[in-house]
Design a protein around this motif. Structure first.
Motif, mmCIF file in Angstrom:
data_model
loop_
_atom_site.group_PDB
_atom_site.id
_atom_site.type_symbol
_atom_site.label_atom_id
_atom_site.label_comp_id
_atom_site.label_asym_id
_atom_site.label_seq_id
_atom_site.Cartn_x
_atom_site.Cartn_y
_atom_site.Cartn_z
ATOM 1 N N LEU A 48 7.417 0.891 0.665
ATOM 2 C CA LEU A 48 6.991 1.260 -0.768
ATOM 3 C C LEU A 48 5.712 0.779 -1.091
ATOM 4 C CD1 LEU A 48 10.373 0.348 -2.618
ATOM 5 C CD2 LEU A 48 9.580 2.667 -2.095
ATOM 6 N N TRP A 51 2.941 3.238 1.026
ATOM 7 C CA TRP A 51 3.036 4.592 0.576
ATOM 8 C C TRP A 51 2.354 4.450 -0.972
ATOM 9 C CZ3 TRP A 51 8.785 5.334 1.996
ATOM 10 C CH2 TRP A 51 8.817 5.537 3.314
ATOM 11 N N ILE A 52 2.847 3.406 -1.619
ATOM 12 C CA ILE A 52 2.374 3.444 -3.015
ATOM 13 C C ILE A 52 0.886 3.171 -3.214
ATOM 14 C CG2 ILE A 52 2.154 2.561 -5.442
ATOM 15 C CD1 ILE A 52 5.580 2.306 -5.081
ATOM 16 N N ARG A 55 -1.218 4.475 0.395
ATOM 17 C CA ARG A 55 -1.187 6.002 0.940
ATOM 18 C C ARG A 55 -0.788 6.355 2.366
ATOM 19 N NH1 ARG A 55 -6.475 6.705 -1.469
ATOM 20 N NH2 ARG A 55 -6.316 4.672 -1.251
#
Length: 243
Positions: A48, A51-52, A55
């Motif tokens: 998480l 990705w957050i 990226r």
């Protein structure tokens, strides 16, 4: 971001003054037990974050064999490279990490998450015994060809022979990996979160050698790192690695 934008890394203590016996229990656990639920919890949390904030994108993770022993050979800029490397993989990845990290409470997380210590600056046979045991039971090992983090913003000029030794002792397939952008991860303190890209190369392997010489180990390490550099250079030059 240019290299001049890098947040400077703190000086590190290279040798751990603790005795070999202080780490035996970590090796024993890794040799006899698979990573448990801690690995999955950390994987979810770090995925998480990756990705957050960063990226993270992954190219050709399917090149990592789905079964059997595998050595992942990435370049190394950040302490988060372990997590960037494993985000897109369904398989659990074991890591060799510097022994200085193995202090409570994080030592519990590391050892239950498939991480085991290596005493840098010593001929640490225990670390290689653990790594070959992991590969011998058909699991995945990640090992940095550079031996430690590059502090220049570019991959190191020369490989350490450890990864060559592991490749020859095990005969396991090696997947070169290029991690782009993680040299600036430390800039999060400035509110800067670079985009991180991970490229997986084609696997290759060496014939197993029971007692490789130092020259054989170094030659294998140099060849492995040349593949990593080629992948890294192609990705940074064109924005995509060779297909």
């Amino acid at each position: 971001m240019s290299q001049s934008d890098l947040v400077e890394l703190k000086e590190q203590q290279y040798k751990d003054p603790r005795a070999k016996a202080d780490f035996d229990r970590f090796h024993e656990r890794t040799r006899t037990r698979e990573p448990d639920f801690i690995y999955e919890v950390v994987r979810i949390l770090m995925s998480l974050i990756g990705w957050i904030f960063f990226r993270v994108s992954n190219t050709h993770p399917e090149r990592v064999p789905a079964v059997g022993p595998v050595i992942l050979a990435p370049n190394h800029f950040s302490f988060l490279d372990h997590f960037f490397l494993g985000v897109a993989l369904r398989r659990k990845v074991h890591f060799m990490a510097k022994s200085q990290l193995f202090k409570p409470p994080m030592s519990f997380v590391y050892t239950h998450g498939g991480v085991f210590p290596v005493r840098r600056g010593f001929a640490d046979e225990e670390a290689f015994t653990t790594a070959t045991t992991v590969l011998g039971r058909g699991d995945v090992m990640a090992m940095y060809a550079e031996g430690g983090r590059s502090r220049t913003g570019e991959p190191a000029k020369k490989a350490k022979r450890g990864i060559g030794r592991l490749a020859l002792l095990s005969g396991a397939p090696i997947v070169p990996v290029a991690i782009i952008g993680s040299s600036h991860v430390r800039n999060w303190k400035r509110g800067q979160f670079p985009k991180v890209r991970v490229y997986y190369g084609e696997p290759f392997a060496y014939e197993r050698v029971e007692a490789p010489t130092r020259d054989q180990e170094q030659a294998a390490a140099d060849a492995i790192f040349a593949e990593v550099r080629a992948l890294y250079d192609a990705a940074t030059r064109t924005g995509s690695a060779p297909s």
